[in-house]
Design an enzyme around this catalytic site. Structure first.
Site, PDB file in Angstrom:
ATOM      1  N   SER A   1      -0.957  -2.446  -6.878  1.00 15.63           N
ATOM      2  CA  SER A   1      -1.817  -1.734  -7.271  1.00 15.63           C
ATOM      3  C   SER A   1      -2.157  -1.422  -8.776  1.00 15.63           C
ATOM      4  O   SER A   1      -0.988  -1.767  -9.450  1.00 15.63           O
ATOM      5  CB  SER A   1      -1.509  -0.050  -6.724  1.00 15.63           C
ATOM      6  OG  SER A   1      -2.085   0.885  -7.617  1.00 15.63           O
TER       7      SER A   1
ATOM      8  N   TYR B   1       4.417   6.777  -6.231  1.00 16.36           N
ATOM      9  CA  TYR B   1       3.493   5.772  -5.772  1.00 16.36           C
ATOM     10  C   TYR B   1       3.616   4.406  -6.429  1.00 16.36           C
ATOM     11  O   TYR B   1       3.810   3.351  -6.025  1.00 16.36           O
ATOM     12  CB  TYR B   1       2.080   6.155  -5.469  1.00 16.36           C
ATOM     13  CG  TYR B   1       1.198   5.112  -4.989  1.00 16.36           C
ATOM     14  CD1 TYR B   1       1.237   4.518  -3.819  1.00 16.36           C
ATOM     15  CD2 TYR B   1       0.261   4.581  -5.897  1.00 16.36           C
ATOM     16  CE1 TYR B   1       0.589   3.613  -3.410  1.00 16.36           C
ATOM     17  CE2 TYR B   1      -0.598   3.749  -5.546  1.00 16.36           C
ATOM     18  CZ  TYR B   1      -0.493   3.223  -4.194  1.00 16.36           C
ATOM     19  OH  TYR B   1      -1.435   2.118  -4.016  1.00 16.36           O
TER      20      TYR B   1
END
Length: 326
Positions: free
Chosen positions: A127, A152
């Site tokens: 990501s 995350y």
């Protein structure tokens, strides 16, 4: 070829699997169908896949080591596209252990399956969040990513480290793809395109964080899938001085969009003006994302090109149709 796609009922998972099936491959898709967002959307995505004779769905949590080991051994996959993860920056503040189970334990289970079964190429989703508060733009794969600002992001950085270790130790070809703000038809309901479209069409105000001073490298889903398909066909080779057949690659539009232009595109597609509530930036958010895509272009001669206006129109058209059906 025979593929395993994890997170197949997810946004990127469904679109990637559709493309693999269209190209004539066999796909076994795995998803635990968790309750992070509405089941009806995941059901819809699976419906787009289930009538293809080359597709099979298995409902399973990738952190289930024994079951995953059995599936790898039985199915004899050639390539793996690992897209399953607990998504969402903000939700990681509320449910941290969920991220450990899915993103850390789950990825380790995939790596072990690849190790024990001689997989040709593992491609996994990282990501753009790993870049954290990086002030140098555009974000390059060579930049330091040692300061994540959400759990995350930390799990995604951990995935990259774990994958490198396995590539180095066991010579498993691995590519990690850093996705930049993916959007499009069948996208996630916790993301801005869905939230803003739903609010505008229902006459509700939208929340605009950081007082609108945000930029995102919005990347249309078809461009993401094209990048995945091209990259997975090019397994990395070990390099002199670093024998790990491993690489990290950005996939982004290489064109950050101001939040005001993004909102304007949704207003145009919806045919209505938005009522805006301006708020400060939320914990875990960053002011800008901006992908350096030079490596992607060099590797597979491809660069995303879909404009925000074209992509948002496609999303809004899909959203209105979806809401009539469900």
């Amino acid at each position: 070829m025979k593929y395993l796609v994890t997170g197949v009922a997810g946004f990127v998972g469904m679109h990637t699997t559709l493309r693999l099936l269209q190209d004539g491959h066999e796909v076994v898709g795995i998803d635990n169908l968790n309750h992070y967002y509405a089941y009806e959307l995941k059901e819809y995505r699976l419906l787009q896949l289930e009538n293809n004779k080359n597709f099979r769905f298995i409902r399973l949590d990738i952190s289930d080591r024994d079951s995953m080991s059995e599936i790898f051994h039985k199915e004899k996959f050639q390539r793996v596209i690992h897209l399953a993860a607990q998504a969402g920056v903000r939700y990681s503040l509320e449910a941290p252990f969920t991220y450990a189970d899915s993103n850390l334990t789950g990825t380790l289970t995939i790596l072990e399956g690849c190790r024990q079964n001689s997989i040709d190429h593992l491609v996994f989703a990282s990501s753009s969040s790993v870049y954290g508060m990086n002030s140098k733009v555009p974000f390059s794969e060579q930049d330091s990513v040692d300061h994540p600002v959400s759990l995350y992001a930390a799990t995604k950085k951990s995935n990259e480290l774990m994958a490198h270790a396995y590539a180095h130790l066991y010579q498993i070809p691995v590519t990690g793809l850093r996705f930049f703000t993916v959007y499009g038809p069948a996208g996630r309901p916790d993301m801005a395109p869905w939230l803003f479209t739903e609010a505008i069409l229902n006459g509700r105000p939208i929340k605009v964080f950081n007082h609108g001073k945000m930029q995102r490298d919005f990347t249309y889903i078809d461009d993401i899938v094209e990048g995945i398909i091209r990259i997975q066909a090019r397994p990395p080779q070990g390099r002199e001085g670093d024998q790990a057949p491993y690489r990290i690659c950005n996939i982004g539009n290489n064109q950050p969009i101001e939040l005001s232009r993004f909102i304007q595109a949704i207003e145009t597609a919806c045919g209505r003006k938005a009522e805006k509530i301006y708020l400060p930036m939320q914990p875990g958010d960053v002011p800008i994302t901006y992908a350096d895509t030079a490596q992607l272009e060099q590797l597979v001669h491809y660069k995303p090109t879909t404009t925000i206006e074209t992509g948002i129109q496609a999303f809004v058209d899909w959203y209105q149709n979806f809401k009539k059906v469900f």
